[in-house]
Motif scaffolding. Structure first.
Motif, PDB file in Angstrom:
ATOM      1  N   TRP A 261      -5.608   6.761  10.128  1.00 19.63           N
ATOM      2  CA  TRP A 261      -5.500   5.806  11.030  1.00 19.63           C
ATOM      3  C   TRP A 261      -5.921   6.452  12.490  1.00 19.63           C
ATOM      4  CZ3 TRP A 261      -2.686   5.552  15.563  1.00 19.63           C
ATOM      5  CH2 TRP A 261      -1.500   6.537  15.834  1.00 19.63           C
ATOM      6  N   THR A 262      -6.013   7.997  12.392  1.00 19.05           N
ATOM      7  CA  THR A 262      -6.135   8.716  13.701  1.00 19.05           C
ATOM      8  C   THR A 262      -7.623   8.887  14.001  1.00 19.05           C
ATOM      9  OG1 THR A 262      -6.066  10.627  12.514  1.00 19.05           O
ATOM     10  CG2 THR A 262      -4.240   9.705  13.904  1.00 19.05           C
ATOM     11  N   PHE A 263      -8.506   8.447  13.095  1.00 20.95           N
ATOM     12  CA  PHE A 263     -10.005   8.188  13.126  1.00 20.95           C
ATOM     13  C   PHE A 263     -10.670   9.573  13.734  1.00 20.95           C
ATOM     14  CE2 PHE A 263      -9.043   3.942  13.359  1.00 20.95           C
ATOM     15  CZ  PHE A 263      -9.714   3.412  12.231  1.00 20.95           C
ATOM     16  N   TYR A 264     -10.108  10.797  13.438  1.00 21.75           N
ATOM     17  CA  TYR A 264     -10.379  11.918  14.074  1.00 21.75           C
ATOM     18  C   TYR A 264     -11.874  12.316  13.920  1.00 21.75           C
ATOM     19  CZ  TYR A 264      -6.094  14.137  15.739  1.00 21.75           C
ATOM     20  OH  TYR A 264      -4.956  14.630  16.543  1.00 21.75           O
ATOM     21  N   VAL A 265     -12.733  12.832  15.109  1.00 25.77           N
ATOM     22  CA  VAL A 265     -14.006  13.488  14.728  1.00 25.77           C
ATOM     23  C   VAL A 265     -13.681  14.708  14.320  1.00 25.77           C
ATOM     24  CG1 VAL A 265     -14.950  12.139  16.477  1.00 25.77           C
ATOM     25  CG2 VAL A 265     -14.020  14.128  16.962  1.00 25.77           C
ATOM     26  N   PRO A 266     -14.760  15.400  13.659  1.00 19.36           N
ATOM     27  CA  PRO A 266     -16.122  14.963  13.305  1.00 19.36           C
ATOM     28  C   PRO A 266     -16.029  14.161  12.064  1.00 19.36           C
ATOM     29  CG  PRO A 266     -15.574  17.428  12.705  1.00 19.36           C
ATOM     30  CD  PRO A 266     -14.615  16.962  13.474  1.00 19.36           C
TER      31      PRO A 266
ATOM     32  N   HIS B   5      -2.965   1.842   4.961  1.00 19.35           N
ATOM     33  CA  HIS B   5      -1.396   1.684   5.345  1.00 19.35           C
ATOM     34  C   HIS B   5      -1.350   1.813   7.041  1.00 19.35           C
ATOM     35  CE1 HIS B   5       2.787   2.066   4.754  1.00 19.35           C
ATOM     36  NE2 HIS B   5       2.724   3.232   5.573  1.00 19.35           N
ATOM     37  N   GLY B   6      -1.846   2.920   7.532  1.00 20.96           N
ATOM     38  CA  GLY B   6      -1.786   3.395   8.788  1.00 20.96           C
ATOM     39  C   GLY B   6      -2.310   2.274   9.550  1.00 20.96           C
ATOM     40  N   VAL B   7      -3.418   1.983   9.335  1.00 16.91           N
ATOM     41  CA  VAL B   7      -4.189   1.135  10.217  1.00 16.91           C
ATOM     42  C   VAL B   7      -3.426  -0.195  10.211  1.00 16.91           C
ATOM     43  CG1 VAL B   7      -6.133  -0.297  10.546  1.00 16.91           C
ATOM     44  CG2 VAL B   7      -6.576   2.032  10.220  1.00 16.91           C
ATOM     45  N   ILE B   8      -3.199  -1.050   9.185  1.00 17.60           N
ATOM     46  CA  ILE B   8      -2.418  -2.170   9.179  1.00 17.60           C
ATOM     47  C   ILE B   8      -0.981  -1.997   9.793  1.00 17.60           C
ATOM     48  CG2 ILE B   8      -1.283  -3.815   7.791  1.00 17.60           C
ATOM     49  CD1 ILE B   8      -3.576  -3.443   5.472  1.00 17.60           C
ATOM     50  N   MET B   9      -0.372  -1.039   9.460  1.00 12.32           N
ATOM     51  CA  MET B   9       1.083  -0.878   9.919  1.00 12.32           C
ATOM     52  C   MET B   9       0.886  -0.728  11.463  1.00 12.32           C
ATOM     53  SD  MET B   9       3.326  -1.557   7.786  1.00 12.32           S
ATOM     54  CE  MET B   9       4.378  -1.562   6.336  1.00 12.32           C
ATOM     55  N   ILE B  10       0.116   0.127  12.122  1.00  9.59           N
ATOM     56  CA  ILE B  10       0.041   0.370  13.534  1.00  9.59           C
ATOM     57  C   ILE B  10      -0.547  -0.561  14.195  1.00  9.59           C
ATOM     58  CG2 ILE B  10      -0.782   1.987  15.364  1.00  9.59           C
ATOM     59  CD1 ILE B  10       1.121   3.586  13.542  1.00  9.59           C
ATOM     60  N   PHE B  11      -1.641  -1.087  13.941  1.00 12.75           N
ATOM     61  CA  PHE B  11      -2.477  -1.897  15.073  1.00 12.75           C
ATOM     62  C   PHE B  11      -2.055  -3.243  14.583  1.00 12.75           C
ATOM     63  CE2 PHE B  11      -5.162   1.940  14.751  1.00 12.75           C
ATOM     64  CZ  PHE B  11      -5.036   2.160  16.132  1.00 12.75           C
ATOM     65  N   LEU B  12      -1.773  -3.873  13.322  1.00 17.78           N
ATOM     66  CA  LEU B  12      -1.321  -5.227  13.107  1.00 17.78           C
ATOM     67  C   LEU B  12      -0.090  -5.454  13.045  1.00 17.78           C
ATOM     68  CD1 LEU B  12      -4.329  -5.551  10.408  1.00 17.78           C
ATOM     69  CD2 LEU B  12      -4.318  -6.841  12.526  1.00 17.78           C
ATOM     70  N   VAL B  13       0.878  -4.646  12.644  1.00 17.22           N
ATOM     71  CA  VAL B  13       2.134  -5.020  12.595  1.00 17.22           C
ATOM     72  C   VAL B  13       2.898  -4.438  13.593  1.00 17.22           C
ATOM     73  CG1 VAL B  13       4.130  -4.593  11.122  1.00 17.22           C
ATOM     74  CG2 VAL B  13       2.232  -5.030   9.932  1.00 17.22           C
ATOM     75  N   LEU B  14       2.979  -3.018  13.773  1.00 16.89           N
ATOM     76  CA  LEU B  14       3.846  -2.522  14.893  1.00 16.89           C
ATOM     77  C   LEU B  14       3.481  -2.698  16.315  1.00 16.89           C
ATOM     78  CD1 LEU B  14       4.515   0.554  13.015  1.00 16.89           C
ATOM     79  CD2 LEU B  14       6.453  -1.081  13.623  1.00 16.89           C
ATOM     80  N   ILE B  15       2.184  -2.754  16.645  1.00 14.41           N
ATOM     81  CA  ILE B  15       1.902  -2.906  18.203  1.00 14.41           C
ATOM     82  C   ILE B  15       2.497  -4.284  18.644  1.00 14.41           C
ATOM     83  CG2 ILE B  15       0.097  -2.761  19.675  1.00 14.41           C
ATOM     84  CD1 ILE B  15       0.173  -0.294  18.994  1.00 14.41           C
ATOM     85  N   PRO B  16       1.953  -5.217  17.699  1.00 12.23           N
ATOM     86  CA  PRO B  16       2.272  -6.789  18.145  1.00 12.23           C
ATOM     87  C   PRO B  16       3.819  -7.124  17.869  1.00 12.23           C
ATOM     88  CG  PRO B  16       0.882  -6.954  16.248  1.00 12.23           C
ATOM     89  CD  PRO B  16       0.734  -5.437  16.550  1.00 12.23           C
TER      90      PRO B  16
ATOM     91  N   LEU C  62       0.924  -1.185  -0.256  1.00  9.55           N
ATOM     92  CA  LEU C  62      -0.239   0.042  -0.091  1.00  9.55           C
ATOM     93  C   LEU C  62       0.723   1.137   0.088  1.00  9.55           C
ATOM     94  CD1 LEU C  62      -2.695  -1.278   2.644  1.00  9.55           C
ATOM     95  CD2 LEU C  62      -2.903  -0.643   0.141  1.00  9.55           C
ATOM     96  N   GLY C  63       1.870   1.050   0.938  1.00  7.89           N
ATOM     97  CA  GLY C  63       2.917   2.391   0.996  1.00  7.89           C
ATOM     98  C   GLY C  63       3.405   2.625  -0.763  1.00  7.89           C
ATOM     99  N   LEU C  64       3.932   1.472  -1.278  1.00 13.21           N
ATOM    100  CA  LEU C  64       4.424   1.586  -2.461  1.00 13.21           C
ATOM    101  C   LEU C  64       3.310   2.289  -3.679  1.00 13.21           C
ATOM    102  CD1 LEU C  64       6.447  -1.732  -3.120  1.00 13.21           C
ATOM    103  CD2 LEU C  64       7.225   0.711  -3.219  1.00 13.21           C
ATOM    104  N   ALA C  65       2.503   1.824  -3.368  1.00 11.41           N
ATOM    105  CA  ALA C  65       1.238   2.483  -4.269  1.00 11.41           C
ATOM    106  C   ALA C  65       0.943   3.708  -4.010  1.00 11.41           C
ATOM    107  CB  ALA C  65       0.038   1.456  -4.041  1.00 11.41           C
ATOM    108  N   MET C  66       1.129   4.278  -2.742  1.00 11.26           N
ATOM    109  CA  MET C  66       0.822   5.620  -2.542  1.00 11.26           C
ATOM    110  C   MET C  66       2.290   6.461  -3.152  1.00 11.26           C
ATOM    111  SD  MET C  66       0.110   6.799   1.364  1.00 11.26           S
ATOM    112  CE  MET C  66       0.378   5.247   1.975  1.00 11.26           C
TER     113      MET C  66
END
Ligand SMILES: [Cu+2]
Lengths: 544, 199
Positions: free
Chosen positions: A149-154, A83-94, A55-59
Motif C-alpha cells: 500500500w506504500t507504493f514505494y519507488v522505484p 488488503h493494505g489499500v482497502i483497509m487503509i484508504f477505504l476502511v480506516l481513513i473514513p 484477503l487477510g484470511l487468504a494471506m
C-alpha cells in the motif's frame, strides 16, 4: 409527517422512514441528510472491511505452513497490496469520522445538519468513485497492483501492474477525505447550539475537530504524491529516478509526511468514542476533560513532525534520526495522558459492564500494547533490528485493528440502538467480544516474536524456525473471523428484530440521547439551548 | 421548506480551509523543488536560461492585472452595480484565458525543441537540468490546470450573476471565487522567480 420529539411512538422510524413517500435507493444516494450519508458510509465501510478481512484470511491461510503454495507468488503480492489499500484508504481513513462522525456531529452540537450538506453528499460520491476506480485497477490492465500500500519507488515506477489506476483511486479518496474535514471544521465553528461553548463540546466532537484539521492539512500531500507516481509512470518525469538525477528518498518523505499523520486520522476518532463511552458506564464525569481535548490537538500537531521514523534505515543523517526519534517519543505523551485519564475516570466509578464499555476496555488494552511496541520501534537503535519485520506488522495491527477497529465496534454497540431504534442481544455481544479479543491476540502476538526473530514482512515464504508462530497466527485469524461473524450477526439481528431501545438506553447525557431513536429527519424541532456539560449525568452519585 | 440557510461566514471559512489544502498540495512540489535546487544549484541556473523571462514576465503582469479586475468586480457587486461587476468578471476571464494561451505557446515552443516530459531531449540533458524541466512542467502544468478551473468557475459565477442568482446581500460565492483566483495568482508569483529569474 411526524412532528419531531415523540419518544413514545413505537413505530416512529424517524429519518429512516421514506422521505415524502420516496423510497428506494434514490432516497438514500441523493439524500443530503447527514444521518443518511453517515449510514451510507457505514454500510460501504463495513462491506469493504469484510472484503479486506477476507484477503487477510487468504494471506494467513497461505502462510500457515512453510512451502505452502495456496496462492501463487504474484497473487500473494497483489493480495497483501489490496488488503493494505482497502483497509487503509477505504476502511480506516473514513471509518469513524465519515460514518459516526457524519451521523453524530450535528446531533452532538445541536445542529440540524453539517455546514455544507451538498458537499457532504459529494464527499460520499467521491468515496464511492474512488472505491470503483480501485476496483477497476484490480481487474483491468496487466494485473492487480503488487507494490504494497506504500507504493514505494522505484518499484512502483517499474512494475507493469496497474499501479497508475490505483494511485488515481487514492487521489480521489484523498479529495473526498479533505472535503469531509473541511465540512467538519466549518460545522464545529459555525453551527454549535446556543450555550454550547467549546468547553461543553463532547470529547468525540473534539477528536473529530482535531482529525478534521489533519484531513485538511495533511491529505493534500498524499494527493500530490499520488499524482507524482501517476506522472512518473505516464509522463516519465523522472523526478524519483536516481539514474536521471532524481531521489527515491524524497518519495518516501512525501509519502510519510501524509501517512504518519494518517494514523492519527484513524485513531483519534476512536479515542473520541472511548472518551464518550467511559463516563456513561462509569456514571462519572470524565476525568481531565481539558487535558483530553488538548491532547487531541497536541497529537494532531506534534504527530505531523515525526514522519521520518519510518525511514531510519533508508539513509538519513544521524542528527535527523535523533530528532525524529525524540519527537516520536514526545508524541506518545498525549496518548498516554488520554489512557491515564480514562483509567482515572473508571476509578471509583459506578461501573456497569455493558457491551460498549467492554469493547472500549478492549481498545485500551490493545492500544496500550500497540502503542508501547511503537515506542520500541521509535527508538533509533531498536528500529534497525525490527525494521520491516513482523514486529511492525504486529504493532500496526494492535494499534489500528485493536484500537480503531475495537473503537469502531464499541461505537457500533453504543450508537446502533440510537441509529435504528432497536437493541441487540447483550449476552451475545459480550461473548463475541471475548472471542474477538482472543483471536486478535493469538493472530498478532506471535508476530511480535516472529519479528524479533527476524521474520521480514511481506515475504512469500519463510524458514522452518518461524513455522510455529506462523501457524498460531493463522489459527488466531480463524478465531477472530468467528468472533466477527458472531458480533455482526448479533448486531444485524438486533437492529432487525431486537426490542425497542428507547431514546436513551444507556442514560447518557449528550444531546443525541434527548431525541427519539431513530432521530427524526429534522433532528431538533427547536434549537436546543445547552446549560450543562456533555458528562453531567442527571442522577449522579457522590462524585463530581 | 424553509429558506435555505445562508451562512456567509461559514462559506468563507470553508473556502479558506480549501485554500489551505491547495497550498499544501503545491507545497509538496515546492518541497521537491527546494531539495533539488539545493542539490543542483549550477544546473538549475543553466537550465533556467532556456526559459523566456519576457514571456513569463508578461504572464505575471497579465495575472496580477486579472486579480485587480477580480477585486473590482467584488466592489462593484457590493456597491450594487451588477452590470459593472459582470464587465469586470469578463475582463478577469479574458486575462485568465490569455495567460493560458501564452503558456500554451511557451510550452509549444519547448516541445518543438524536443523538450517535454520524458523526451529524448530532456533525457540527454545533464541530470540536474532534466530535473529542472521535469519540475517546470509539473508545477506550471498543475498551476495551468488551476487557472483553467478558475476560468470555468468564473464563467459559472458570471452566468449566475446574469440570471440574478447572485446578489448584493449574499456575495459569498463571488468572494470565494475571488479568493481562489487570488491564490492561483499568488502561486504564480512564486513560480515566476523560481523558474525564470534564477539564471
Ligand atoms: Cu509513523
Amino acid at each position: 409527517m411526524n412532528p419531531a420529539g415523540h419518544p413514545d411512538a413505537a413505530d416512529d422510524r424517524g429519518f429512516l422512514a421514506p422521505p415524502g413517500g420516496r423510497r428506494g435507493l434514490g432516497s438514500w444516494v441523493f439524500s443530503t441528510d447527514h444521518k443518511r450519508i453517515g449510514l451510507l458510509y457505514l454500510g460501504c465501510i463495513l462491506a469493504l472491511f469484510l472484503a479486506g478481512a477476507l484477503l487477510g484470511l487468504a494471506m494467513r491461510l497461505k502462510l500457515m505452513t512453510p512451502g505452502n503454495e495456496l496462492l501463487a507468488a504474484q497473487t500473494y503480492n497483489a493480495v497483501f497490496t489490496l488488503h493494505g489499500v482497502i483497509m487503509i484508504f477505504l476502511v480506516l481513513i473514513p471509518s469513524i469520522p465519515a460514518s459516526f462522525g457524519n451521523f453524530l456531529l450535528p446531533l452532538h452540537i445541536g445542529a440540524n445538519d453539517v455546514a455544507f450538506p451538498r458537499l457532504n453528499l459529494l464527499s460520499w460520491w467521491l468515496y464511492l468513485a474512488g472505491a470503483l476506480v480501485a476496483f477497476v485497477s484490480i481487474f483491468s490492465g496487466s494485473g492487480a497492483p503488487d507494490t504494497g500500500w506504500t507504493f514505494y519507488v522505484p518499484f512502483s515506477q517499474r512494475t507493469t501492474t496497474n499501479v497508475s489506476v490505483a494511485v488515481l483511486a487514492v487521489f480521489i479518496l484523498g479529495f473526498s477525505s479533505i472535503l469531509t474535514g473541511l465540512n467538519f471544521v466549518t460545522t464545529i465553528h459555525q453551527l454549535r447550539a446556543p450555550g454550547l461553548t467549546w468547553r461543553r463540546l463532547s470529547l468525540f466532537v473534539w477528536s473529530l475537530y482535531a482529525t478534521a484539521w489533519i484531513q485538511v492539512l495533511a491529505t493534500p500531500i498524499l494527493g500530490i504524491t499520488a499524482l507524482l507516481i501517476f506522472s512518473e509512470r505516464v509522463l516519465n518525469l523522472g523526478l524519483f529516478d536516481a539514474s536521471r538525477g532524481g531521489d527515491p528518498l524524497l518519495y518516501q518523505h512525501l509519502f510519510w509526511i501524509y501517512s504518519h499523520p494518517a494514523v492519527y486520522i484513524m485513531i483519534l476518532p476512536a479515542m473520541g468514542v472511548v472518551s464518550d463511552i467511559i463516563p456513561v458506564f462509569a456514571r462519572k464525569r470524565i476525568f481531565g476533560y481539558k487535558m483530553i481535548a488538548f491532547s487531541s490537538l497536541a497529537i494532531a500537531s506534534v504527530g505531523s513532525l515525526v514522519w521520518a521514523h519510518h525511514m531510519f534505515t533508508s539513509g538519513m543523517s544521524d542528527l535527523a534520526v535523533l530528532v525524529f526519534s525524540f519527537l516520536t517519543f514526545i508524541v506518545a505523551v498525549p496518548s498516554a495522558i488520554k489512557v491515564f485519564n480514562w483509567l482515572s475516570t473508571l476509578y471509583k466509578g459506578s461501573i456497569s459492564l455493558e457491551p460498549p464499555l467492554l469493547y472500549t476496555l478492549g481498545f485500551i488494552w490493545m492500544f496500550s500494547v500497540g502503542g508501547l511496541s511503537g515506542l520500541a520501534q521509535g527508538a533509533a537503535g531498536a528500529n534497525i533490528h525490527v525494521h520491516d519485520t513482523y514486529f511492525v506488522v504486529a504493532h500496526f495491527h494492535y494499534v489500528i485493528f485493536g484500537g480503531t477497529g475495537l473503537g469502531l465496534f464499541a461505537a457500533l454497540h453504543f450508537w446502533l440502538p440510537k441509529m435504528f431504534g432497536r437493541m441487540y442481544n447483550r449476552r451475545r455481544a459480550l461473548a463475541a467480544f471475548w472471542v474477538i479479543l482472543a483471536g486478535m491476540n493469538l493472530l498478532y502476538f506471535p508476530m511480535f516474536i516472529l519479528g524479533l526473530m527476524g521474520m521480514p514482512r511481506r515475504y512469500y515464504d519463510y524458514l522452518p524456525q518461524f513455522a510455529t508462530g506462523q501457524f498460531m497466527s493463522t489459527v488466531g485469524s480463524w478465531i477472530l473471523a468467528l468472533g466477527l461473524l458472531l458480533m455482526f450477526h448479533n448486531l444485524y439481528a438486533g437492529l432487525r428484530r431486537g426490542p425497542l431501545a428507547g431514546p436513551n438506553p444507556w442514560g447518557a447525557a449528550t444531546l443525541e440521547w434527548t431525541l427519539p431513536s431513530p432521530p427524526p429527519r429534522e433532528n431538533f424541532a427547536q434549537e436546543p439551548v445547552v446549560h450543562k456539560g456533555p458528562y453531567d449525568f442527571p442522577r449522579q452519585g457522590g462524585h463530581a | 421548506m424553509p429558506e435555505p440557510r445562508r451562512d456567509q461566514a461559514g462559506a468563507k471559512l470553508g473556502m479558506w480551509l480549501f485554500l489551505y489544502s491547495e497550498m499544501v498540495l503545491f507545497g509538496g512540489l515546492f518541497l521537491l523543488y527546494a531539495a533539488y535546487l539545493h542539490r543542483y544549484q549550477p544546473e538549475f541556473h543553466r537550465a533556467a536560461q532556456g526559459l523566456d523571462a519576457l514571456l513569463g514576465g508578461i504572464n505575471t503582469v497579465v495575472l496580477i492585472t486579472s486579480s485587480l479586475f477580480m477585486a473590482l468586480s467584488l466592489t462593484a457587486l457590493q456597491t450594487g452595480q451588477p452590470g459593472r461587476c459582470l464587465g469586470m468578471l469578463a475582463l478577469t476571464v479574458l486575462l485568465g484565458a490569455s495567460f493560458l494561451v501564452n503558456k500554451a505557446l511557451e510550452w509549444g515552443e519547448k516541445f518543438q525543441h524536443g523538450i517535454y516530459p520524458g523526451s529524448p531531449g530532456v533525457l540527454a540533458l545533464p541530470p540536474g537540468e532534466g530535473t529542472f524541466y521535469s519540475l517546470y512542467f509539473a508545477l506550471t502544468g498543475l498551476h495551468g490546470l488551476h487557472v483553467l478551473v478558475g476560468v470555468v468557475l468564473l464563467g459559472v459565477v458570471m452566468l449566475m450573476l446574469w440570471r440574478g442568482r447572485l446578489r448584493q446581500d449574499h456575495p459569498a460565492l463571488l468572494e470565494n471565487a475571488g479568493l481562489y483566483w487570488h491564490l492561483v495568482d499568488l502561486i504564480w508569483l512564486f513560480l515566476f522567480p523560481l523558474f525564470y529569474l534564477i539564471t
